[in-house]
Design an enzyme around this catalytic site. Structure first.
Site, mmCIF file in Angstrom:
data_model
loop_
_atom_site.group_PDB
_atom_site.id
_atom_site.type_symbol
_atom_site.label_atom_id
_atom_site.label_comp_id
_atom_site.label_asym_id
_atom_site.label_seq_id
_atom_site.Cartn_x
_atom_site.Cartn_y
_atom_site.Cartn_z
ATOM 1 N N HIS A 132 -8.486 -5.100 9.264
ATOM 2 C CA HIS A 132 -8.698 -4.784 7.846
ATOM 3 C C HIS A 132 -7.360 -4.575 7.145
ATOM 4 C CE1 HIS A 132 -10.071 -2.868 4.165
ATOM 5 N NE2 HIS A 132 -9.337 -1.809 4.456
ATOM 6 N N ASP A 164 7.181 -27.388 -13.415
ATOM 7 C CA ASP A 164 6.720 -27.160 -12.044
ATOM 8 C C ASP A 164 7.601 -26.088 -11.431
ATOM 9 O OD1 ASP A 164 5.543 -27.338 -9.538
ATOM 10 O OD2 ASP A 164 5.408 -29.508 -9.612
ATOM 11 N N TRP A 171 -2.126 -1.591 11.519
ATOM 12 C CA TRP A 171 -1.336 -2.618 10.836
ATOM 13 C C TRP A 171 0.144 -2.327 10.943
ATOM 14 C CZ3 TRP A 171 1.880 -3.233 6.481
ATOM 15 C CH2 TRP A 171 2.090 -2.090 5.701
ATOM 16 N N SER A 185 6.168 -18.420 5.272
ATOM 17 C CA SER A 185 5.499 -18.768 4.021
ATOM 18 C C SER A 185 6.034 -17.925 2.863
ATOM 19 C CB SER A 185 4.000 -18.542 4.189
ATOM 20 O OG SER A 185 3.373 -18.404 2.947
ATOM 21 N N SER A 186 6.092 -16.618 3.065
ATOM 22 C CA SER A 186 6.552 -15.732 1.992
ATOM 23 C C SER A 186 8.015 -15.958 1.662
ATOM 24 C CB SER A 186 6.371 -14.272 2.389
ATOM 25 O OG SER A 186 5.019 -13.977 2.507
ATOM 26 N N HIS A 196 8.041 -0.268 3.515
ATOM 27 C CA HIS A 196 7.975 0.405 2.221
ATOM 28 C C HIS A 196 8.227 -0.525 1.045
ATOM 29 C CE1 HIS A 196 6.994 3.794 -0.133
ATOM 30 N NE2 HIS A 196 7.865 3.317 -0.986
ATOM 31 N N GLU A 232 7.444 -3.414 1.013
ATOM 32 C CA GLU A 232 6.192 -4.162 0.988
ATOM 33 C C GLU A 232 5.186 -3.548 0.011
ATOM 34 O OE1 GLU A 232 5.170 -6.888 2.287
ATOM 35 O OE2 GLU A 232 3.011 -6.731 2.026
ATOM 36 N N TYR A 289 5.853 -2.087 -2.739
ATOM 37 C CA TYR A 289 6.218 -2.519 -4.094
ATOM 38 C C TYR A 289 6.010 -4.011 -4.264
ATOM 39 C CZ TYR A 289 7.898 2.159 -4.043
ATOM 40 O OH TYR A 289 7.943 3.510 -3.901
ATOM 41 N N SER A 293 1.355 -5.364 -17.783
ATOM 42 C CA SER A 293 2.278 -5.394 -18.917
ATOM 43 C C SER A 293 2.072 -6.633 -19.787
ATOM 44 C CB SER A 293 3.735 -5.377 -18.427
ATOM 45 O OG SER A 293 3.933 -4.298 -17.564
ATOM 46 N N HIS A 353 10.470 8.067 4.822
ATOM 47 C CA HIS A 353 9.470 9.084 4.455
ATOM 48 C C HIS A 353 8.134 8.796 5.145
ATOM 49 C CE1 HIS A 353 8.168 6.773 0.580
ATOM 50 N NE2 HIS A 353 7.394 6.438 1.575
ATOM 51 N N HIS A 354 8.015 7.626 5.772
ATOM 52 C CA HIS A 354 6.837 7.383 6.604
ATOM 53 C C HIS A 354 6.994 8.028 7.978
ATOM 54 C CE1 HIS A 354 5.068 4.365 3.879
ATOM 55 N NE2 HIS A 354 6.321 4.128 3.573
ATOM 56 N N THR A 365 8.535 4.939 -12.304
ATOM 57 C CA THR A 365 7.097 4.695 -12.357
ATOM 58 C C THR A 365 6.484 5.424 -13.543
ATOM 59 O OG1 THR A 365 7.237 4.708 -9.963
ATOM 60 C CG2 THR A 365 5.053 4.593 -10.905
ATOM 61 N N LYS A 420 7.147 3.639 -16.743
ATOM 62 C CA LYS A 420 6.239 2.515 -16.965
ATOM 63 C C LYS A 420 4.908 2.998 -17.535
ATOM 64 C CE LYS A 420 7.603 -1.027 -13.659
ATOM 65 N NZ LYS A 420 7.682 -2.187 -14.547
ATOM 66 N N ARG A 463 -6.740 9.941 10.194
ATOM 67 C CA ARG A 463 -7.169 8.565 9.973
ATOM 68 C C ARG A 463 -7.282 7.857 11.316
ATOM 69 N NH1 ARG A 463 -1.603 5.696 7.728
ATOM 70 N NH2 ARG A 463 -2.919 3.888 7.462
#
Lengths: 615, 208, 110, 359
Positions: free
Chosen positions: A77, A106, A142, A172-173, A256, A258, A260, A271, A305-306, A331, A334, A453
Site C-alpha cells: 500500500h 513538446d 515502505w 523513470s523519474s 524526506h 520525497e 515535498y 496556486s 527528524h525521522h 509553508t 503559502k 502503526r
C-alpha cells in the site's frame, strides 16, 4: 544532425492507428494521459490494499488476514501510493501541462519522455509480479528498515522485487525530471521569463530538482541492499559489522525530499486553480514561488527528524528539530497567500474550487500535526504510532490527493474537450471530505492512546476499538467517493458538454489552444508579456498579455518504437538480475537477452536522433 | 520582424539558445554528483568498521591500506585517466578546428587510455582479492569495491560511448565538423566528469 | 521553432580557433599537482605535520584540481552561466551535506 | 479576530469533539497504553510541551479555517459579469505573515529545546538513586536484565516481558537487540527509543511515587515494525513502592520455588528456557524461573491463566502465529497429559509478589 532542420518542418509524420499509436507515441499529451491513467489504476490497487488494512483493523483480534499477508499488504500500500500513484499522477500532469503552460510544442526529449512512462509501467509490473513469482510481496514496510530486509528476516524474494522495481521507477523519474528541467529552462515561449511562469510550472521545476538530487541516495541504498541480499556483502547486517542506521540515513535523505516531491506539484495546482475561480491573480506571486524553492532547499536538511527515536543525541536532535520547524515558515506563507487570494474575490464554487478549498482546510491540519512532530520530545511519544499515520495522510491525502482530484476536474475539459459533471463532482467532493475525515481524524486519537502503526491486529479494551471502527467506516466512504469519481469520469467522457477552449475563463497559455490541443499544441507562437497572458489579453486589452508570432513552424518527431523496446530491455534485465545470484544459469541468459533487446532499442534510438536531432 | 521581437524580448533570459542536449547532460551530471556523494559517505563511514565475526577481523584499515603499497599502481591509473582527459579535450579541439585526423586520433587515444585504466583496475582488484580482501568478508572490502567498482562501471560506459562515437565518426565523417560537434562535446563532458570523480576517489580513498 | 536549433546551420562551419596549447599546459599543471598529492602521504610517514594538516592539504589540492578540470576541460569558464549553475550548485550542496553528516553523526572521523 | 460569529460557530464543535473524546476515555473505556496520562517526570515534560503545541495548533487552525469560511461566505460570486479588483500582493502584509509563523516556530523551538534538555540529561540528583536496567529486544518478546541485582548464581537478574521498577528512583535503561530493530515504548513512563542490533541506545525515567502494596501497571509495546508479530510484542511495567520492589527483587533473585522439573519439561523445554535451580538453561526463549507470577503469556498476547497457558502449549502457532516456539512445539507435539503437567508446573512457579490478574 547534418540534415537541415527546415526541410523537416512540414514533413507529414507517419501516424500509426489504434493501440500502436499509443505504444509508439512521443507526444507529451498522450504520454501524460498514459501516466495519469496508469497511476490512477495503481491508486485504485493501493486503495483496495488500504481497504484490506482497514477491514482487518476494523475490529480487535480480527483474523481476516494473517500477519504475513497483512505485512505484505501494508508494505505494498505504501510503496504503491508513493511511487506508483501520487508521483506518477504528478508526472502525468507535468507532462501534459508544463509544455502547454509555457507555450512549447513538446517536451525537450520526446522519446526519453516515452521511455520514462514505459519504465513506470514496467517497474510497477516488476514490483507486483512478486506476488506471483517471488513467493510473496515485499513485507518490510515502505521504508524497509534494515536488518528486517535481510534474507534472514525477509525470507521471500519480495524485497528483491522491491529493489528492482524501484530501480526501474528511479530511472523513470530521473529521466522524467531531467526532461522537465530542460524543458522549462529552454522551451519557454519568448518573453515568458522565470518570474512569469505559471506557479504549477515553478513547482514542477523545484520538484524535478528535488528528484534528481534525492534519487541517487536511495539508488545507492537499494543497490547496497541488493548486494547484501544476493552477493554476500554486509552493509546493513549488524552481525558482520554492518550498520542499519546507514540505511536509514540513505533512505531518509531521499525520503524526506520525497514528501515535498509529492506535495509541491499539488501546491502548484492549487496556486493555479484558486486565482482562476476567485477571478483574481495569485496574491504575492513571488512569495508563493520562492517559498516553494525554500521548502525544497530546507527539505534536504531535515531527514534525520525521522530518526529521533534512534538516540541521535542532543545536538542532532536540536538541529533537526529547528530545521524542521523552519519549514513551517514558507509553508505558512503559502497558506496565507492562498487565503489572501480568496479575499475580496468573486468566488465561483466549481468542483475544482471545492477541492482547492478542501485542500487548504485539510492540509492545514496535516501541517499543524507536522510542526508538532518536529518537536523532538513530542515526536518520541507519537512517532511510529497512528498519530503519524494520521499526520501524513492529512498531508498526502488531504493535501496532494485533494489537489490532484481538483486538477483532474480542472484540466479534464482541456484534455478531452468535454466538461465533467458538476453535480456528480460535488457529490464526489463532499463524500470524500466526509470519508477522509472519518478515516483519518480518529487516527490522531489512536496514536495518542498508544496504538503503534503497522500492527496487524490489537487487543480489545485499550480504548482503540471505537476509533478503529470509525476509521474503517470512513475508508469505505473514501472508496465510494472514488467510485463516484470513476462514474463521473466515464459519463463525462461519453456525454460531457463541449468544453470550448477556455471554459473556466482562465489565465494561462494552455487555455489559449483548442480542447483537446492539436498534436503540435499551438498553431502560432505566443510572445508573452505578463504572468497571465490569456487573462490580460481578455481583460486588459488585446496584446497586453501576449502577442502572436505567425511565422512559426511546429516540428514534432515521428512516432518511435525505440523507447518501448529499450525500456522492455531494462524490464527483462530486472528479471535477469533477480536470478543472477540464485540461479545464474537462468539469470545470465536472461541478462544477455535483455542487453540485446536494450541494444536494439538504443541502436534504433541513435539512428532516429541522427535523422531528427531530438532525444 | 517577429523574429527580431523574439530576440529582443529574450535578451536577458538565462535559458536563451542553450543547446538542449548539453543542458540535459549538465543536469544529469548534477544528479551524478549526489550519487557519488552518497557512495563516498558510505565508504567514509563504513570503511573503518571491523566485523565482529570476520575471517579477516584482525586486518584494520591501516592493515588493508598497506596492500596498496605507496599507491604505485593507483598513481599510474590516475596518470592514465588524467592523460585521457587531455586527449579527449584535444579530440574536441580537433573536431572544432575541422581537423578530422586529429579528432579521430585523439578520440582513439582516449579510448585506449580508458581501456588501459579498466585493465589496471581489474589487475588491482585481482591483487587485493588475492590478498584476502573481498567484497564479502570485510567492510573495507565491501565499500572499496563498491565505490571503485561504480567508478569503473562509469569508465566502461564511457568507453562504449566513445567507441560508438568513433565508429560513427569513421562511417559518417560529414556529421562531425566545426558546426556540428555537440555529440563529441557531450561524450567529452561525461568523460571529464568520470575523471573528476577519480580526482575525488583517488584523494579520499587512497591518499587520506 | 525546432528544438534547440536556432541557427539554421550550414554544413561547413568556420573552424574554431585551436586551444591545444592551453590544454597541454593545463595537463602539466594537473600532473605536477597529482605528483605533489602522491608525495605528501609518503613524505609525511614521518609525521612531520599532524594528520589533520595533511588531510587538509590533500583536500585543498583535490579541490583545485577539480576546479581546473571543470573550468578548462569541461569549458565551464567562458561558457553560459546556466551550465555551471546546474553543476556547481549540487557540488556545493553535497559538500555541505557531507560536512553536516559527519559533524552530526560521525564526529570521531574528524 | 475580524469576524466573531463564525469563530464561535467553529469553537463549539471543536470543544464538543474534544470533550467527547475525553468523555469517551473517562466512561468505562480503559486506555492502559495512553500517552495522555503521564506518570513520570519526562513524560510530564513531554505532555506539557504537547499541550503548548495543541493550543498553538488550535489557534492556527481557527485563524485559517475562520479566514477560509469568512471568505467563502463573504466573497461568493454575486455577479458573474463583474471582475473584482485585481490585487497582486502587498509586500508589507506578506513580510508580516512570514514573520508571524517564524515567531511561532521560535516559541515552539525554545520550549522544545528546553524539553529535550529535561528528558535527555539525567539530573545530578540521580547519582546514588539509580537502578540500571538492560533491555534486550527479541523477535517478538522482551528480555530485561538488572545488572545491579544478582541472582542466586551471582549473575544479573533476568526476567521477561514484565519489568518491575521502584517508584521514585531514576531508571537508567540501556538497550540493544539480538535481531532486528525494535522500539521500547511505555507511553505512561517514557517516550520511544529504538532498540538496535549491535548498538546500545538508552533513556532514563523516574516514575511517580506509588503507595506500598498498590503497584501501578503500565502497558508498553514495541513501536518499530519488526516483522510478523510486531503487534504482539507487548510488555507490562510494574511500578512498585521501593519496599514492594525490594521484596519482589529479593524473591526474584532466588532459584525457582519448584525445582522438580516434570519429564515433559526436560524433554521439550530446557533447550530454550532457563529455570534457575534446575538444569533448564536454554537462552533462546524467555527466562521462566518465576513464570507463574507474571501477568501475561507470549509477550502480552494473552493473560496468564491456566486456560490460556494450555492453549499456548497445545499450539503456540494458533495463539501467536510464527513465533519461535512454533519451531519446537507443533499442534500435535504434546499430549493432553503432558500439557496439563506443564501447566501445573509453570503455574506453580509463583514466588508470591505478583500483580497477576489485578490490572
Amino acid at each position: 544532425m547534418a540534415t537541415d532542420v527546415s526541410t523537416l518542418h512540414h514533413a507529414p509524420a507517419k501516424q500509426r492507428r489504434g493501440w500502436l499509436e499509443w505504444i509508439t507515441t512521443v507526444d507529451h499529451k498522450k504520454i501524460g494521459i498514459m501516466y495519469a491513467v496508469t497511476a490512477f489504476l495503481f491508486f485504485v490497487i493501493g486503495g483496495l490494499e488500504a481497504l484490506l488494512i482497514r477491514l482487518q483493523l476494523g475490529t480487535p483480534q480480527n483474523a481476516l488476514l494473517t500477519p504475513e499477508a497483512y505485512n505484505q499488504v501494508f508494505t505494498m500500500h505504501g510503496t504503491t501510493m508513493v511511487f506508483m500513484a501520487i508521483m506518477p499522477i504528478n508526472a502525468g500532469f507535468m507532462n501534459y501541462f508544463v509544455p502547454l503552460m509555457i507555450g512549447a510544442g513538446d517536451m525537450a526529449y520526446p522519446r526519453m519522455n516515452a521511455m520514462s512512462y514505459w519504465l513506470l509501467l514496467f517497474g510497477g509490473i516488476v514490483m507486483y509480479s512478486s506476488f506471483v513469482f517471488g513467493g510473496g510481496a515485499p513485507d518490510a514496510g515502505w521504508f524497509a528498515y534494515a536488518p528486517l530486509t535481510s534474507t534472514t528476516y525477509s525470507v521471500t524474494r519480495g524485497m528483491d522485487y522491491w529493489v528492482l522495481g524501484l530501480q526501474l521507477l528511479g530511472v523513470s523519474s530521473l529521466a522524467g525530471s531531467v526532461n522537465i528541467i530542460v524543458t522549462i529552462i529552454r522551451l519557454r515561449a519568448p518573453g515568458m521569463r522565470f518570474n512569469r511562469m505559471p506557479l504549477f510550472v515553478w513547482m514542477s521545476f523545484v520538484t524535478s530538482f528535488l528528484l534528481i538530487f534525492a534519487l541517487p541516495s536511495i539508488t545507492v541504498g537499494i543497490t547496497l541492499l541488493f548486494f547484501d541480499r544476493n552477493f554476500g556483502t554486509n552493509f546493513f547486517l549488524p552481525a558482520a559489522g554492518g550498520d542499519p542506521l546507514l540505511w536509514q540515513h540513505l533512505f531518509w535523505f531521499f525520503g524526506h525530499p520525497e514528501v515535498y516531491i509529492m506535495i509541491l506539484p499539488a501546491f502548484g495546482v492549487v496556486s493555479e486553480m484558486l486565482p482562476v475561480f476567485s477571478r483574481k491573480p495569485i496574491f504575492g506571486y513571488e512569495f508563493v514561488a520562492y517559498s516553494g524553492v525554500a521548502i525544497g532547499v530546507l527539505g534536504f536538511t531535515v531527514w534525520a527528524h525521522h530518526m529521533f527515536a534512534t538516540n541521535l543525541g542532543v545536538i542532532a536532535d536540536t538541529f533537526f528539530a529547528a530545521a524542521s520547524m523552519l519549514i513551517s515558515v514558507p509553508t505558512g506563507v503559502k497558506i496565507f497567500n492562498w487565503l489572501a487570494t480568496l479575499w475580496r474575490g468573486e468566488l465561483r464554487f466549481k468542483t475544482p474550487m471545492l477541492f482547492s478549498l478542501g485542500f487548504i482546510a485539510m492540509f492545514v491540519i496535516g501541517g499543524i500535526s507536522g510542526v508538532s512532530l518536529a518537536a523532538a520530545p513530542f515526536d518520541l511519544q507519537v512517532t511510529d504510532s497512528y498519530f503519524v499515520v494520521a499526520h501524513f495522510h492529512y498531508v498526502l491525502f488531504g493535501g496532494a490527493v485533494f489537489a490532484l482530484f481538483g486538477a483532474a476536474y480542472y484540466w479534464f475539459p482541456k484534455i478531452t474537450g468535454k466538461m465533467m459533471s458538476e453535480r456528480i463532482g460535488k457529490w464526489h467532493f463532499w463524500i470524500l471530505l466526509l470519508g477522509f475525515n472519518l478515516t483519518f481524524f480518529p487516527q490522531h486519537m489512536l496514536g495518542l492512546q498508544g496504538m503503534p502503526r503497522r500492527v496487524w491486529t490489537y487487543q480489545q479494551n485499550q480504548g482503540w476499538d471505537f476509533y478503529n471502527l470509525l476509521s474503517t467506516i470512513g475508508s469505505f466512504c473514501i472508496a465510494f467517493a472514488t467510485l463516484v469519481f470513476i462514474v463521473n469520469f466515464i459519463i463525462s467522457l461519453r456525454k460531457g458538454a463541449p468544453a470550448g477552449n477556455d471554459p473556466w475563463d482562465a489565465a494561462t497559455l494552455e487555455w489559449a489552444t483548442t480542447s483537446p490541443p492539436p498534436a503540435h499544441n499551438f498553431d502560432v507562437e505566443y510572445i508573452v508579456h505578463s504572468r497571465r497572458p490569456l487573462w490580460d489579453n481578455k481583460y486588459s486589452g488585446e496584446g497586453r498579455g501576449m502577442t502572436i508570432n505567425y511565422d512559426f513552424h511546429p516540428h514534432l518527431p515521428p512516432p518511435s518504437y525505440a523507447p518501448i523496446i529499450f525500456s522492455f530491455g531494462l524490464f527483462v534485465l530486472a528479471y535477469g538480475m533477480l536470478n543472477l545470484a540464485s540461479a545464474p544459469l537462468i539469470g545470465i541468459p536472461i541478462i544477455l537477452v535483455a542487453l540485446a533487446i536494450a541494444f536494439v532499442g538504443m541502436n534504433r534510438w541513435v539512428g532516429e536522433i541522427a535523422q531528427d536531432p531530438v532525444l | 520582424m517577429a523574429q527580431a521581437v523574439v530576440r529582443d524580448i529574450d535578451k536577458n533570459d538565462p535559458g536563451r539558445g542553450l543547446d538542449l542536449r548539453k543542458l540535459g547532460m549538465w543536469t544529469f551530471l548534477g544528479s551524478e554528483v549526489f550519487f557519488f556523494g552518497a557512495l563516498v559517505v558510505t565508504h567514509l563511514s563504513m570503511r573503518g568498521v571491523v566485523a565482529p565475526s570476520s575471517s579477516k577481523a584482525n586486518l584494520d584499515v591501516t592493515g588493508v591500506r598497506n596492500l596498496f603499497g605507496d599507491n604505485v599502481l593507483t598513481s599510474i591509473l590516475a596518470f592514465i585517466l588524467l592523460t585521457s582527459s587531455l586527449t579527449m579535450v584535444l579530440a574536441l579541439d580537433g573536431v572544432k578546428t575541422n581537423n578530422q585526423k586529429r579528432f579521430r586520433f585523439w578520440l582513439g587515444a582516449t579510448i585506449a587510455c580508458g581501456v588501459i585504466f579498466l585493465g589496471g583496475q581489474v589487475y588491482e582488484f585481482y591483487h587485493i582479492v588475492h590478498e584476502g580482501v573481498t567484497i564479502k568478508n570485510m567492510m573495507f572490502g565491501s565499500t572499496f569495491f563498491f565505490v571503485t567498482g561504480f567508478h569503473g562501471t562509469h569508465v566502461a560506459v564511457g568507453v562504449v560511448w566513445l567507441v560508438s562515437l568513433l565508429v560513427s565518426a569513421i562511417r559518417h565523417p560529414e556529421r562531425y565538423n566545426a558546426g556540428n560537434y555537440m555529440a563529441v562535446e557531450l561524450g567529452g563532458l561525461y568523460w571529464h566528469f568520470v575523471d573528476l570523480v577519480w580526482v575525488l576517489i583517488f584523494t579520499v580513498i587512497y591518499l587520506i | 521553432m525546432a528544438h534547440g536549433h536556432d541557427e539554421h546551420a550550414p554544413i561547413e562551419h568556420e573552424a574554431h580557433h585551436s586551444h591545444a596549447k592551453l590544454y597541454v599546459i593545463i595537463f602539466f599543471i594537473l600532473l605536477v599537482m597529482t605528483g605533489i598529492e602522491i608525495a605528501i602521504p609518503i613524505i609525511n610517514k614521518a609525521e612531520i605535520v599532524v594528520k589533520q594538516v595533511e588531510v587538509a592539504l590533500l583536500l585543498g589540492l583535490m579541490t583545485i584540481k577539480g576546479a581546473i578540470v571543470m573550468m578548462f576541460y569541461m569549458h565551464l569558464k567562458g561558457d553560459r552561466r546556466m551550465f555551471g549553475t546546474l553543476f556547481v550548485f549540487p557540488i556545493v550542496c553535497v559538500l555541505l551535506m557531507m560536512l553536516g553528516f559527519f559533524a552530526l553523526f560521525q564526529p570521531e572521523l574528524w | 479576530m475580524p469576524n466573531r460569529s463564525p469563530a464561535k460557530a467553529l469553537l463549539r464543535p471543536t470543544a464538543t469533539l474534544l470533550l467527547g473524546s475525553v468523555v469517551l476515555a473517562a466512561c468505562g473505556q480503559k486506555t492502559p497504553q495512553t500517552t495522555l496520562n503521564p506518570a513520570s517526570e519526562s513524560t510530564r515534560a513531554i505532555y506539557n510541551l504537547s499541550e503548548l503545541l495543541f493550543w498553538l495548533g488550535v489557534v492556527v487552525f481557527l485563524i485559517v479555517q475562520t479566514w477560509l469560511i469568512v471568505s467563502i461566505i463573504k466573497y461568493r460570486q454575486k455577479d458573474s459579469s463583474q471582475v473584482p479588483t485585481q490585487i497582486h500582493g502587498n509586500t508589507k502584509v506578506e513580510i508580516a505573515w512570514t514573520i508571524v509563523p517564524a515567531i511561532i516556530a521560535i516559541v515552539i523551538f525554545v520550549f522544545t529545546f528546553d524539553t529535550i534538555r529535561k528528558i535527555e540529561f539525567m539530573p545530578d540528583e540521580a547519582a546514588g538513586n539509580t537502578l540500571n536496567v538492560k533491555v534486550i529486544g527479541h523477535q517478538w518478546w522482551w528480555e530485561f536484565q538488572y545488572p545491579d541485582i544478582k541472582d542466586a548464581n551471582g549473575k544479573p537478574l533476568v526476567t521477561a516481558n514484565e519489568l518491575w521498577i521502584p517508584s521514585g528512583s531514576y531508571i537508567d535503561v540501556k538497550m540493544t537487540s539480538v535481531d532486528v530493530i525494535h522500539d521500547f515504548w511505555i507511553p505512561g513512563l517514557a517516550g520511544k527509543r529504538d532498540v538496535m542490533p549491535n548498538r546500545e541506545s538508552g533513556l532514563w525515567f523516574k516514575a511517580d511515587d506509588v503507595a506500598d502494596g498498590a503497584p501501578g501497571v503500565f502497558w508498553g509495546q514495541c513501536a518499530e515494525y519488526c516483522g510478523g508479530q510486531h503487534a504482539y510484542m507487548k510488555m507490562r511495567v510494574v511500578v512498585a513502592s521501593p519496599a514492594d520492589f525490594q521484596k519482589w527483587s529479593t524473591e526474584q533473585s532466588q532459584v525457582a520455588v519448584n525445582t522438580t522439573l516434570p519429564e515433559s519439561f526436560t524433554k521439550n523445554c530446557i533447550g530454550c528456557h532457563v529455570v534457575r535451580g534446575t538444569n533448564a538453561a536454554g537462552i533462546t526463549g524467555p527466562d521462566l524461573t518465576h513464570f507463574g507470577g507474571r501477568m501475561t503469556i507470549a509477550a502480552g498476547t494473552v493473560d496468564n491463566t491456566r486456560e490460556h497457558l494450555y492453549a499456548w502449549l497445545d499450539d503456540p502457532d494458533a495463539v501467536k502465529r510464527g513465533n519461535i516456539m512454533t519451531t519446537a512445539i507443533k499442534a500435535d507435539t504434546l499430549t493432553e497429559a503432558e500439557i496439563n503437567e506443564l501447566v501445573d508446573y509453570l503455574e506453580s512457579l509463583n514466588p508470591g509478589t505478583s500483580v497477576k490478574g489485578q490490572q
